[in-house]
Write a protein that holds these residues in place. Structure first.
Motif, PDB file in Angstrom:
ATOM      1  N   VAL A  10      36.379  44.191  48.302  1.00 55.72           N
ATOM      2  CA  VAL A  10      37.686  44.983  47.314  1.00 55.72           C
ATOM      3  C   VAL A  10      36.870  45.066  45.915  1.00 55.72           C
ATOM      4  O   VAL A  10      36.995  43.562  45.249  1.00 55.72           O
ATOM      5  CB  VAL A  10      38.825  44.221  47.474  1.00 55.72           C
ATOM      6  CG1 VAL A  10      40.224  45.042  47.017  1.00 55.72           C
ATOM      7  CG2 VAL A  10      39.329  44.284  48.932  1.00 55.72           C
ATOM      8  N   LYS A  11      37.449  46.022  44.934  1.00 52.91           N
ATOM      9  CA  LYS A  11      36.817  46.373  43.514  1.00 52.91           C
ATOM     10  C   LYS A  11      37.311  45.649  43.107  1.00 52.91           C
ATOM     11  O   LYS A  11      39.527  45.774  43.199  1.00 52.91           O
ATOM     12  CB  LYS A  11      36.800  48.029  43.575  1.00 52.91           C
ATOM     13  CG  LYS A  11      35.958  48.844  43.609  1.00 52.91           C
ATOM     14  CD  LYS A  11      34.429  48.511  43.114  1.00 52.91           C
ATOM     15  CE  LYS A  11      33.648  48.759  43.507  1.00 52.91           C
ATOM     16  NZ  LYS A  11      32.054  48.319  42.807  1.00 52.91           N
ATOM     17  N   PRO A  12      37.607  44.797  42.095  1.00 48.69           N
ATOM     18  CA  PRO A  12      38.530  43.980  40.943  1.00 48.69           C
ATOM     19  C   PRO A  12      39.408  45.377  40.330  1.00 48.69           C
ATOM     20  O   PRO A  12      39.014  46.032  40.410  1.00 48.69           O
ATOM     21  CB  PRO A  12      37.813  44.137  40.196  1.00 48.69           C
ATOM     22  CG  PRO A  12      36.470  43.579  40.000  1.00 48.69           C
ATOM     23  CD  PRO A  12      35.961  44.830  41.278  1.00 48.69           C
ATOM     24  N   SER A  13      40.277  44.704  40.525  1.00 54.02           N
ATOM     25  CA  SER A  13      41.219  44.963  40.079  1.00 54.02           C
ATOM     26  C   SER A  13      41.759  45.793  38.206  1.00 54.02           C
ATOM     27  O   SER A  13      40.813  44.943  37.512  1.00 54.02           O
ATOM     28  CB  SER A  13      43.155  45.036  39.561  1.00 54.02           C
ATOM     29  OG  SER A  13      43.061  43.146  39.084  1.00 54.02           O
ATOM     30  N   CYS A  18      35.985  42.204  35.020  1.00 54.24           N
ATOM     31  CA  CYS A  18      35.164  43.577  35.372  1.00 54.24           C
ATOM     32  C   CYS A  18      35.846  45.074  35.507  1.00 54.24           C
ATOM     33  O   CYS A  18      36.187  44.813  36.959  1.00 54.24           O
ATOM     34  CB  CYS A  18      34.108  42.831  35.876  1.00 54.24           C
ATOM     35  SG  CYS A  18      33.406  41.147  35.884  1.00 54.24           S
ATOM     36  N   PRO A  19      36.637  45.587  34.781  1.00 58.71           N
ATOM     37  CA  PRO A  19      37.297  46.857  35.488  1.00 58.71           C
ATOM     38  C   PRO A  19      36.339  47.165  36.200  1.00 58.71           C
ATOM     39  O   PRO A  19      35.380  47.790  36.789  1.00 58.71           O
ATOM     40  CB  PRO A  19      37.668  48.171  34.337  1.00 58.71           C
ATOM     41  CG  PRO A  19      37.424  46.719  33.338  1.00 58.71           C
ATOM     42  CD  PRO A  19      36.110  45.795  33.946  1.00 58.71           C
ATOM     43  N   PRO A  20      37.116  48.061  37.140  1.00 62.85           N
ATOM     44  CA  PRO A  20      35.564  49.014  38.534  1.00 62.85           C
ATOM     45  C   PRO A  20      34.779  50.212  36.820  1.00 62.85           C
ATOM     46  O   PRO A  20      35.258  50.489  36.290  1.00 62.85           O
ATOM     47  CB  PRO A  20      36.977  49.925  38.968  1.00 62.85           C
ATOM     48  CG  PRO A  20      38.147  48.972  38.690  1.00 62.85           C
ATOM     49  CD  PRO A  20      37.451  48.831  36.894  1.00 62.85           C
ATOM     50  N   ASN A  21      33.680  50.744  37.852  1.00 66.49           N
ATOM     51  CA  ASN A  21      32.844  51.427  36.757  1.00 66.49           C
ATOM     52  C   ASN A  21      32.047  51.093  36.352  1.00 66.49           C
ATOM     53  O   ASN A  21      31.982  51.375  35.188  1.00 66.49           O
ATOM     54  CB  ASN A  21      33.387  52.223  37.673  1.00 66.49           C
ATOM     55  CG  ASN A  21      33.716  53.093  38.429  1.00 66.49           C
ATOM     56  OD1 ASN A  21      33.673  53.039  39.347  1.00 66.49           O
ATOM     57  ND2 ASN A  21      34.621  53.694  38.240  1.00 66.49           N
ATOM     58  N   SER A  22      32.451  49.066  35.752  1.00 63.69           N
ATOM     59  CA  SER A  22      32.296  49.328  34.464  1.00 63.69           C
ATOM     60  C   SER A  22      31.298  47.489  34.269  1.00 63.69           C
ATOM     61  O   SER A  22      31.302  47.213  35.945  1.00 63.69           O
ATOM     62  CB  SER A  22      33.378  48.511  33.288  1.00 63.69           C
ATOM     63  OG  SER A  22      33.559  47.766  33.945  1.00 63.69           O
ATOM     64  N   GLY A 223      23.671  46.103  41.701  1.00 67.19           N
ATOM     65  CA  GLY A 223      24.873  45.850  41.481  1.00 67.19           C
ATOM     66  C   GLY A 223      25.884  45.368  40.962  1.00 67.19           C
ATOM     67  O   GLY A 223      27.098  45.236  41.287  1.00 67.19           O
ATOM     68  N   ALA A 224      25.434  44.555  40.273  1.00 62.11           N
ATOM     69  CA  ALA A 224      26.017  43.247  39.224  1.00 62.11           C
ATOM     70  C   ALA A 224      27.200  43.845  38.540  1.00 62.11           C
ATOM     71  O   ALA A 224      27.193  45.513  37.807  1.00 62.11           O
ATOM     72  CB  ALA A 224      25.207  42.913  37.865  1.00 62.11           C
ATOM     73  N   ASP A 225      28.436  43.428  38.810  1.00 62.16           N
ATOM     74  CA  ASP A 225      28.834  43.541  37.433  1.00 62.16           C
ATOM     75  C   ASP A 225      29.218  43.730  36.348  1.00 62.16           C
ATOM     76  O   ASP A 225      30.098  43.680  35.771  1.00 62.16           O
ATOM     77  CB  ASP A 225      30.329  42.874  37.812  1.00 62.16           C
ATOM     78  CG  ASP A 225      30.742  43.498  39.740  1.00 62.16           C
ATOM     79  OD1 ASP A 225      31.081  44.775  40.417  1.00 62.16           O
ATOM     80  OD2 ASP A 225      30.877  42.701  40.170  1.00 62.16           O
ATOM     81  N   ALA A 226      28.517  42.673  35.820  1.00 59.68           N
ATOM     82  CA  ALA A 226      28.147  41.456  34.986  1.00 59.68           C
ATOM     83  C   ALA A 226      26.827  41.250  34.442  1.00 59.68           C
ATOM     84  O   ALA A 226      26.854  40.670  35.376  1.00 59.68           O
ATOM     85  CB  ALA A 226      29.505  40.884  34.186  1.00 59.68           C
ATOM     86  N   LEU A 227      26.326  41.006  33.591  1.00 56.35           N
ATOM     87  CA  LEU A 227      25.789  40.583  32.402  1.00 56.35           C
ATOM     88  C   LEU A 227      25.644  39.313  31.617  1.00 56.35           C
ATOM     89  O   LEU A 227      26.484  39.663  30.580  1.00 56.35           O
ATOM     90  CB  LEU A 227      23.963  41.883  32.364  1.00 56.35           C
ATOM     91  CG  LEU A 227      24.251  42.732  32.919  1.00 56.35           C
ATOM     92  CD1 LEU A 227      22.924  43.692  32.688  1.00 56.35           C
ATOM     93  CD2 LEU A 227      23.013  41.978  34.246  1.00 56.35           C
ATOM     94  N   MET A 228      25.100  38.525  31.848  1.00 59.67           N
ATOM     95  CA  MET A 228      25.165  37.708  30.474  1.00 59.67           C
ATOM     96  C   MET A 228      23.363  37.681  29.899  1.00 59.67           C
ATOM     97  O   MET A 228      22.201  37.863  30.272  1.00 59.67           O
ATOM     98  CB  MET A 228      25.308  36.449  30.771  1.00 59.67           C
ATOM     99  CG  MET A 228      25.278  35.334  29.844  1.00 59.67           C
ATOM    100  SD  MET A 228      25.429  33.221  30.307  1.00 59.67           S
ATOM    101  CE  MET A 228      27.666  33.779  30.138  1.00 59.67           C
ATOM    102  N   VAL A 229      23.778  38.091  28.292  1.00 61.46           N
ATOM    103  CA  VAL A 229      22.151  37.737  27.919  1.00 61.46           C
ATOM    104  C   VAL A 229      22.399  37.056  26.724  1.00 61.46           C
ATOM    105  O   VAL A 229      23.716  37.265  25.985  1.00 61.46           O
ATOM    106  CB  VAL A 229      22.405  39.612  27.787  1.00 61.46           C
ATOM    107  CG1 VAL A 229      20.820  39.217  26.679  1.00 61.46           C
ATOM    108  CG2 VAL A 229      21.563  40.079  28.074  1.00 61.46           C
ATOM    109  N   GLU A 230      20.856  35.858  26.539  1.00 69.86           N
ATOM    110  CA  GLU A 230      21.434  35.665  25.028  1.00 69.86           C
ATOM    111  C   GLU A 230      21.175  35.935  23.873  1.00 69.86           C
ATOM    112  O   GLU A 230      19.738  36.858  23.598  1.00 69.86           O
ATOM    113  CB  GLU A 230      20.678  33.796  25.272  1.00 69.86           C
ATOM    114  CG  GLU A 230      21.464  32.934  25.914  1.00 69.86           C
ATOM    115  CD  GLU A 230      20.888  32.282  26.205  1.00 69.86           C
ATOM    116  OE1 GLU A 230      21.877  30.267  26.288  1.00 69.86           O
ATOM    117  OE2 GLU A 230      19.850  31.488  26.018  1.00 69.86           O
TER     118      GLU A 230
END
Ligand code: PEP
Ligand code: MN
Length: 270
Positions: A10-13, A18-22, A223-230
Motif C-alpha cells: 500500500v503506497k504511503p499516504s 515519504c509521499p508517493p512518487n517521491s 525501489g527505495a522510498d528514501a535515502l540517507m547520505v552523510e
C-alpha cells in the motif's frame, strides 16, 4: 509472513514523511560538530531544494573515548539551522529517557542499528511520536534478520507511532571489502511484506566515499522510498565517519545524478 494486515503493498499516504512518487533524501553530517559546520551543510541541502537534514547529537560510538556528540547543544544547533534554512531535522535517540527532549527540538526521531531490539526505547519513541505526530526512522540492526526488524517495528506501532520509515543500513557478513554488506534485497522484501516506506542508508555500509554514489543509485533502482547520505563540508577533518562522508561538491553531483535516475522511475527527489 506478513507483518501488516495485508501483504499487498500500500503506497504511503500523502501525510507520510515519504509521499508517493517521491524519494526523500535524509542528508547531513554524521555528527553535529559546530554551528558553522552544520549551517554549511544545511545551506547546501536547502539550495538543492531538499526538505530534510540529518545529524547526530547523541552518537552511539563503539569506543567510548571517541567523539560522542554535542548532546542538547547539538539538538539546538540543528533546530536553529532547520528554522533558518527551512529544513526538517532528523536525529538519533539513544535511550528512552532522551525521546521527549529530542522530540522537543527535532522534526523526526531516528532509532539506530545498535538499538533495534531495545524494546523499552521503541515503546517510548512510539509513544512520543504518537503524542507529537513526529515520524520515526527505524534502522535495521546489523545482525538482525528482516523478520526480527519487522517484528521489533511492531513495538513502535503498538505504542501509537503511525509515521514510520524503515531503514536498511547494511548487515555483518564475511565480506570485509565494505564496512557492512548492503542488503539491497531488503527493499523489495520489505515492500512485499509491509506497507511502510523503506529508506536505504548508503553511507554506513559503504564506509568509503567512492562507494556511496553507486550504492545510492542501486537503492533507488531497487525501489527505495528514501535515502540517507552523510555529507560534511570537510570530510577529512570530520569527528566521526570521515571516510564515508561526501563533501558538498560530491553531494551536489550525486543529487544531480539521482534526479536523472528518479525521473526515469517517475519519481522526484525531495
Ligand atoms: C547514524 O546514522 O548516525 C548511525 C549511527 O547509523 P547506524 O545506527 O546505522 O550505525
Ligand atoms: Mn555516521
Amino acid at each position: 509472513m506478513s507483518w501488516s494486515s495485508s501483504a499487498k503493498r500500500v503506497k504511503p499516504s500523502d501525510s507520510s514523511v515519504c509521499p508517493p512518487n517521491s524519494v526523500v533524501l535524509f542528508a547531513g553530517p554524521c555528527a553535529v560538530e559546530s554551528e558553522g559546520q552544520f549551517a554549511e551543510v544545511a545551506r547546501c541541502v536547502s539550495d538543492l531544494g531538499l526538505s530534510w537534514i540529518r545529524g547526530g547529537a547523541f552518537k552511539p560510538r563503539t569506543n567510548p573515548y571517541s567523539f560522542r556528540g554535542l548532546g542538547e547543544k547539538g539538538l539546538a544547533i540543528m533546530a536553529d539551522a532547520g528554522n533558518r534554512f527551512g529544513l526538517s531535522t532528523l536525529t538519533e535517540v539513544l535511550c528512552a529517557e532522551q525521546c521527549r527532549l529530542v522530540a522537543s527540538y527535532a522534526g523526526g526521531l531516528q532509532i539506530g542499528a545498535r538499538n533495534f531490539q531495545n524494546f523499552s526505547l521503541l515503546e517510548e519513541a512510539g509513544r512520543v511520536c504518537a503524542d507529537t505526530g513526529k515520524p520515526v526512522l527505524f534502522k535495521r540492526g546489523f545482525a538482525g534478520t528482516i523478520a526480527e526488524w519487522l517484528s521489533a517495528c511492531e513495538y513502535l506501532k503498538m505504542a501509537g507511532a503511525s509515521n514510520i520509515v524503515l531503514c536498511e543500513r547494511g548487515i555483518r557478513t564475511f565480506e570485509t571489502a565494505t564496512r557492512f554488506t548492503l542488503d539491497i534485497a531488503a527493499v523489495p522484501v520489505v515492500h512485499h511484506q509491509s506497507d511502510l516506506p523503506v529508506c536505504v542508508d548508503v553511507s554506513h555500509p559503504a564506509g568509503a566515499q567512492h562507494l556511496v554514489p553507486p550504492l545510492a543509485k542501486a537503492a533507488l533502482a531497487a525501489g527505495a522510498d528514501a535515502l540517507m547520505v552523510e555529507v560534511h563540508p570537510h570530510p577529512a577533518s570530520a569527528l566521526s565517519d570521515g571516510m564515508q562522508q561526501l563533501d558538498l561538491h560530491q553531494f551536489e553531483t550525486l543529487v544531480e545524478e539521482l534526479r536523472v535516475l528518479a525521473a526515469a522511475l517517475g519519481k522526484t527527489i525531495i
